[in-house]
Write an enzyme that holds these catalytic residues in place. Sequence first.
Site, mmCIF file in Angstrom:
data_model
loop_
_atom_site.group_PDB
_atom_site.id
_atom_site.type_symbol
_atom_site.label_atom_id
_atom_site.label_comp_id
_atom_site.label_asym_id
_atom_site.label_seq_id
_atom_site.Cartn_x
_atom_site.Cartn_y
_atom_site.Cartn_z
ATOM 1 C CG ASN A 161 -0.438 0.034 2.498
ATOM 2 O OD1 ASN A 161 0.704 -0.368 2.709
ATOM 3 N ND2 ASN A 161 -1.209 0.521 3.450
ATOM 4 C CE LYS A 184 8.045 -10.724 0.825
ATOM 5 N NZ LYS A 184 7.366 -10.255 -0.370
ATOM 6 C CD GLU A 260 5.318 0.360 12.745
ATOM 7 O OE1 GLU A 260 4.107 0.627 12.897
ATOM 8 O OE2 GLU A 260 6.210 0.863 13.445
ATOM 9 C CB CYS A 294 -1.910 0.700 8.530
ATOM 10 S SG CYS A 294 -0.624 1.948 8.461
ATOM 11 C CD GLU A 391 -6.010 -3.280 8.560
ATOM 12 O OE1 GLU A 391 -5.534 -4.394 8.257
ATOM 13 O OE2 GLU A 391 -5.368 -2.229 8.460
#
Length: 487
Positions: A161, A184, A260, A294, A391
């Site tokens: 994102n 990665k 995170e 997020c 979410e």
Amino acid sequence: MTLQTRISGYADPALHAEGLFIGGAWIKRGGIAVINPSTGDRLADVADATVEDAARAVDAAEAAAGEWRATPARKRSEILRRWFELMTQHAEELAMLISLENGKALPDARGEVAYAAEFFRWYAEEATRIPGEYRRTPSGSHNIMVDHEPIGIAVLITPWNFPAAMATRKIGPALAAGCTVILKPASETPLTAYAMARLGEQAGVPSGVVNVLTTSNPSSVTNAMLADPRVRKLSFTGSTGVGRHLLAEAAKSVVSCSMELGGNAPFIVFDDADLDAALDGAMIAKMRNAGEACTAANRFYVQSGIHDAFVAGLTKRMAGLKIGPGYDPETQCGPMITTNAVRKIDRLVSEAIAGGARVTTGGKPLEEGGYFYPPTVLENVPVDAAIAREEIFGPVAPVYKFDSDEEVIRLANDTEYGLAAYIYSKDLARALRVGKRLETGMLGINRGLMSDPAAPFGGVKQSGLGREGGVTGILEFMEPKYYAVDY
Ligand code: NAP
């Protein structure tokens, strides 16, 4: 359609790369299709790393580690500063690349590039200010000297994102601390990471200090790296589910973890809020990246006295947004990342409607081309609907009515997440009083945007462990070493 034709006029071919980047070499080997979510077209094929490639990347990071940690902080700082400048010079091409592979609207992509580059500038500055400590024990027995050393090889895993910013938020502090890294990136958005690695080469990052791997097999490639005793750090940004799995994997070799993870941000509007300011903030908190953030406002709690005016204002603004391909300069709301993302949003909205929610705009996926879901506002949403717990990661604003401070504090905290929260009120004392009781790592007061490289970003509860950015972010990549000294 190739990436080069799609972005002709913008792209510096020197930025385009599709191979693994290990030890300063580019290893070309097609395998993972990168899709343009605005059209469903294939943009490029990037290399698909194996477990053996992962071992080679750790070898390369190890070979470069000694010299990099011994490089004076001033020199590491100057390399990061050059990388910041190169990102700034190439901001428009990077923004176009992000819009192409992620789908976000160009203004959002430009904002991301500026934000991402700032992590290199900030950590170029912090590299030269690594803290230490010296004091005498309370008993007077000896002196305590504390030095901070680079933790060692760091594996960095990032989501799709924010393909640029989530990478620089990790690479910046890691390099400033003196660590070598293996990045990665997410399979959906690898081209931005590879373009940045190209710029890193130009900035003078020595071979092996930054390695980049893409893989269709993230679990075995990552597990192999975590099992290698030379790897001492995992810094992960992504979903809470994958984060939990990685924590368990890292536990086997007791690898230090910074996490995170996901969020479920409440956006609280009190009766005494400035309505226009609250609506402006709501649009930023909800619609940056079309809701794929997020920190996105996931639950709007609006006090009874201002509720109807807020819903009317939000509906008008959401309905007025122009939907289209991210890279179209007119677009304000781009596509979602995949068809699966659209399906998930559709499920959450349909379940909320079945439970009694009313749609004031949007409410159904768009049929034609790309992976589009329209800006949507729901009112009268049951507080226990799935959409209040999961979410949404899309342009949907569910609004819930509340009456008292106690009620909204209870509702806001009724989630496993604790990343971000927002409060709108003209009464700062009230905002701080309520804010103090919210279980969150970050709180926006009369602001819809909180991210800043100079601030500690991160969450409590199941939103994560540790902080990125700010003065302390560099310490996530360092170990304190205590010397007990007598003289
Ligand atoms: P994700 O599915 O958890 O993936 C994140 C990264 O983990 C990707 O690179 C993915 O690789 C990799 N991955 C997936 N499974 C793995 C495994 N078993 N072992 C090792 N790596 C694995 O998350 P996402 O869908 O990309 O991103 C959205 C999520 O990120 C949301 O929950 C959002 O809240 C969170 N997020 C948090 C923050 C924050 O700062 N707290 C910031 C941004 C996003 P592949 O792409 O190859 O699957």
